[in-house]
Design an enzyme around this catalytic site. Structure first.
Site, PDB file in Angstrom:
ATOM      1  N   TYR A  34      68.211 -27.386   5.597  1.00  0.00           N
ATOM      2  CA  TYR A  34      67.051 -28.121   6.112  1.00  0.00           C
ATOM      3  C   TYR A  34      67.497 -29.322   6.937  1.00  0.00           C
ATOM      4  CZ  TYR A  34      64.420 -24.987   3.258  1.00  0.00           C
ATOM      5  OH  TYR A  34      63.890 -23.844   2.746  1.00  0.00           O
ATOM      6  N   TYR A  77      50.967 -27.678   4.241  1.00  0.00           N
ATOM      7  CA  TYR A  77      51.954 -26.615   4.402  1.00  0.00           C
ATOM      8  C   TYR A  77      53.028 -26.800   3.327  1.00  0.00           C
ATOM      9  CZ  TYR A  77      55.728 -23.875   6.452  1.00  0.00           C
ATOM     10  OH  TYR A  77      56.736 -22.960   6.658  1.00  0.00           O
ATOM     11  N   MET A  79      56.432 -26.359   2.275  1.00  0.00           N
ATOM     12  CA  MET A  79      57.695 -26.037   2.955  1.00  0.00           C
ATOM     13  C   MET A  79      58.628 -25.304   2.001  1.00  0.00           C
ATOM     14  SD  MET A  79      58.350 -29.382   5.367  1.00  0.00           S
ATOM     15  CE  MET A  79      58.491 -30.621   4.085  1.00  0.00           C
ATOM     16  N   HIS A 115      55.062 -20.008   4.413  1.00  0.00           N
ATOM     17  CA  HIS A 115      55.742 -18.802   4.889  1.00  0.00           C
ATOM     18  C   HIS A 115      56.639 -18.288   3.770  1.00  0.00           C
ATOM     19  CE1 HIS A 115      55.000 -20.872   8.820  1.00  0.00           C
ATOM     20  NE2 HIS A 115      54.621 -19.655   9.127  1.00  0.00           N
ATOM     21  N   ALA A 123      58.055 -14.198  -5.423  1.00  0.00           N
ATOM     22  CA  ALA A 123      57.301 -15.360  -4.937  1.00  0.00           C
ATOM     23  C   ALA A 123      55.909 -14.927  -4.447  1.00  0.00           C
ATOM     24  CB  ALA A 123      58.075 -16.052  -3.819  1.00  0.00           C
ATOM     25  N   ILE A 124      55.811 -13.783  -3.769  1.00  0.00           N
ATOM     26  CA  ILE A 124      54.512 -13.321  -3.267  1.00  0.00           C
ATOM     27  C   ILE A 124      53.562 -13.080  -4.439  1.00  0.00           C
ATOM     28  CG2 ILE A 124      53.336 -11.431  -2.051  1.00  0.00           C
ATOM     29  CD1 ILE A 124      56.133 -11.172  -0.476  1.00  0.00           C
ATOM     30  N   PHE A 126      53.793 -14.375  -7.406  1.00  0.00           N
ATOM     31  CA  PHE A 126      53.522 -15.688  -8.004  1.00  0.00           C
ATOM     32  C   PHE A 126      52.350 -16.350  -7.281  1.00  0.00           C
ATOM     33  CE2 PHE A 126      54.300 -20.294  -7.782  1.00  0.00           C
ATOM     34  CZ  PHE A 126      54.339 -20.618  -9.130  1.00  0.00           C
ATOM     35  N   LYS A 129      48.815 -14.962  -7.861  1.00  0.00           N
ATOM     36  CA  LYS A 129      48.183 -15.351  -9.136  1.00  0.00           C
ATOM     37  C   LYS A 129      47.327 -16.607  -8.994  1.00  0.00           C
ATOM     38  CE  LYS A 129      51.613 -13.470 -12.211  1.00  0.00           C
ATOM     39  NZ  LYS A 129      52.385 -13.585 -13.423  1.00  0.00           N
ATOM     40  N   TYR A 141      60.722 -14.189  12.282  1.00  0.00           N
ATOM     41  CA  TYR A 141      60.449 -15.618  12.068  1.00  0.00           C
ATOM     42  C   TYR A 141      61.745 -16.361  11.725  1.00  0.00           C
ATOM     43  CZ  TYR A 141      58.547 -19.794   9.793  1.00  0.00           C
ATOM     44  OH  TYR A 141      58.261 -21.090   9.434  1.00  0.00           O
ATOM     45  N   TYR A 142      62.587 -15.707  10.910  1.00  0.00           N
ATOM     46  CA  TYR A 142      63.846 -16.345  10.511  1.00  0.00           C
ATOM     47  C   TYR A 142      64.965 -15.901  11.444  1.00  0.00           C
ATOM     48  CZ  TYR A 142      61.212 -17.098   6.174  1.00  0.00           C
ATOM     49  OH  TYR A 142      60.253 -17.443   5.266  1.00  0.00           O
TER      50      TYR A 142
HETATM   51  N1  ACO Z   1      60.150 -12.653 -11.722  1.00  0.00           N
HETATM   52  C1  ACO Z   1      58.996 -12.194 -12.239  1.00  0.00           C
HETATM   53  N2  ACO Z   1      57.923 -12.948 -12.485  1.00  0.00           N
HETATM   54  C2  ACO Z   1      58.027 -14.224 -12.217  1.00  0.00           C
HETATM   55  C3  ACO Z   1      59.186 -14.793 -11.674  1.00  0.00           C
HETATM   56  C4  ACO Z   1      60.292 -13.950 -11.441  1.00  0.00           C
HETATM   57  N3  ACO Z   1      61.436 -14.428 -10.926  1.00  0.00           N
HETATM   58  N4  ACO Z   1      59.010 -16.095 -11.495  1.00  0.00           N
HETATM   59  C5  ACO Z   1      57.755 -16.346 -11.945  1.00  0.00           C
HETATM   60  N5  ACO Z   1      57.177 -15.225 -12.359  1.00  0.00           N
HETATM   61  C6  ACO Z   1      55.840 -15.105 -12.918  1.00  0.00           C
HETATM   62  C7  ACO Z   1      55.892 -15.431 -14.366  1.00  0.00           C
HETATM   63  O1  ACO Z   1      55.993 -14.240 -15.096  1.00  0.00           O
HETATM   64  C8  ACO Z   1      54.597 -16.151 -14.623  1.00  0.00           C
HETATM   65  O2  ACO Z   1      53.579 -15.267 -14.909  1.00  0.00           O
HETATM   66  P1  ACO Z   1      52.852 -15.323 -16.346  1.00  0.00           P
HETATM   67  O3  ACO Z   1      52.500 -16.749 -16.601  1.00  0.00           O
HETATM   68  O4  ACO Z   1      51.680 -14.431 -16.147  1.00  0.00           O
HETATM   69  O5  ACO Z   1      53.876 -14.801 -17.268  1.00  0.00           O
HETATM   70  C9  ACO Z   1      54.227 -16.789 -13.295  1.00  0.00           C
HETATM   71  O6  ACO Z   1      55.014 -16.111 -12.291  1.00  0.00           O
HETATM   72  C10 ACO Z   1      54.460 -18.259 -13.311  1.00  0.00           C
HETATM   73  O7  ACO Z   1      55.757 -18.516 -13.764  1.00  0.00           O
HETATM   74  P2  ACO Z   1      56.368 -19.954 -13.821  1.00  0.00           P
HETATM   75  O8  ACO Z   1      57.279 -20.049 -14.999  1.00  0.00           O
HETATM   76  O9  ACO Z   1      55.335 -21.005 -13.679  1.00  0.00           O
HETATM   77  O10 ACO Z   1      57.206 -19.962 -12.455  1.00  0.00           O
HETATM   78  P3  ACO Z   1      58.709 -20.429 -12.282  1.00  0.00           P
HETATM   79  O11 ACO Z   1      58.923 -21.788 -12.853  1.00  0.00           O
HETATM   80  O12 ACO Z   1      59.623 -19.375 -12.738  1.00  0.00           O
HETATM   81  O13 ACO Z   1      58.774 -20.590 -10.673  1.00  0.00           O
HETATM   82  C11 ACO Z   1      59.193 -19.603  -8.542  1.00  0.00           C
HETATM   83  C12 ACO Z   1      58.341 -19.542  -9.810  1.00  0.00           C
HETATM   84  C13 ACO Z   1      59.109 -21.007  -7.952  1.00  0.00           C
HETATM   85  C14 ACO Z   1      58.651 -18.596  -7.523  1.00  0.00           C
HETATM   86  C15 ACO Z   1      60.659 -19.262  -8.928  1.00  0.00           C
HETATM   87  O14 ACO Z   1      60.739 -17.901  -9.267  1.00  0.00           O
HETATM   88  C16 ACO Z   1      61.703 -19.562  -7.866  1.00  0.00           C
HETATM   89  O15 ACO Z   1      62.206 -20.691  -7.755  1.00  0.00           O
HETATM   90  N6  ACO Z   1      62.097 -18.554  -7.058  1.00  0.00           N
HETATM   91  C17 ACO Z   1      63.192 -18.719  -6.075  1.00  0.00           C
HETATM   92  C18 ACO Z   1      62.781 -19.593  -4.900  1.00  0.00           C
HETATM   93  C19 ACO Z   1      61.631 -18.960  -4.147  1.00  0.00           C
HETATM   94  O16 ACO Z   1      61.636 -17.787  -3.821  1.00  0.00           O
HETATM   95  N7  ACO Z   1      60.600 -19.814  -3.820  1.00  0.00           N
HETATM   96  C20 ACO Z   1      59.438 -19.422  -3.055  1.00  0.00           C
HETATM   97  C21 ACO Z   1      59.792 -19.183  -1.643  1.00  0.00           C
HETATM   98  S1  ACO Z   1      58.442 -19.453  -0.570  1.00  0.00           S
HETATM   99  C22 ACO Z   1      58.445 -21.102  -0.322  1.00  0.00           C
HETATM  100  O17 ACO Z   1      59.266 -21.799  -0.767  1.00  0.00           O
HETATM  101  C23 ACO Z   1      57.385 -21.695   0.488  1.00  0.00           C
END
Ligand code: ACO
Length: 164
Positions: A34, A77, A79, A115, A123-124, A126, A129, A141-142
């Protein structure tokens, strides 16, 4: 993997003196370096950007940029949103996202969007939900990561509410 039913997490603002925590997290979590503009937007976003602490350890963050639409309405947005792998599934991502959604409702933000790489199914799912929907696909895009395509994922905000 960290376990435990009652997880005590605190959210803290990002300021000049803890910006290095965010830089460290980003270098671990994301395949993108970044730039200064990103960190300037972070510092300008006030309460919309937060670091998450598990005990005294910085384990996650949400960073936002505040924007104005053509009609003058405010939009946010997201980020980046990320939690370190050993601390996932504990509700920390939910806490960070709900903080931004609650604040957006209070501050009359009409739209929150981001994005996400098209192959990032975790993440999608997540975001879905929380009522986000895929509103656009952008090819190439990337520049430095594969696949290069992303979805624009958007939540339109009406009445104040929290998911989950
Ligand atoms: N695999 C499967 N399910 C997941 C995952 C995973 N890796 N992560 C979260 N979930 C589900 C959980 O099961 C939960 O559902 P439930 O409550 O019904 O059981 C729900 O999502 C919420 O879970 P949390 O514990 O609150 O989420 P967490 O602290 O794990 O954070 C996050 C979720 C931020 C997406 C994490 O997986 C992460 O850091 N991923 C890598 C970075 C990433 O991809 N970020 C998003 C990119 S897009 C952007 O940044 C704009």
């Amino acid at each position: 993997m960290v376990t435990g039913a009652a997880v005590s997490v605190s959210l803290d603002c990002v300021l000049d003196d803890n910006l290095t925590q965010l830089k460290k997290l980003n270098s671990i979590l994301f395949p993108v370096r970044y730039n200064n503009k990103y960190y300037a937007d972070v510092l300008a976003s006030g309460d919309f950007t937060k670091l998450a602490y598990y005990s005294d350890t910085c384990v996650g963050s949400i960073t936002c940029r505040l924007e104005k639409k053509d009609d003058g309405a405010a939009r946010v947005y997201i980020m980046t949103l990320g939690v370190l792998a050993p601390y996932r599934g504990l509700g920390i991502g939910t806490q960070l996202l709900n903080h931004v959604l609650d604040l957006s409702s209070k501050e009359n933000v009409s739209e929150v969007y981001l994005h996400v790489q098209t192959n990032n199914e975790d993440a999608i799912n997540f975001y879905k939900k929380f009522g986000f929907e895929i509103t656009e696909t952008i090819r190439n895009y990337y520049v430095r990561i594969t696949p290069p395509d992303c979805y624009v994922v958007t939540k339109y905000i009406g009445q104040p509410q929290s998911q989950k």
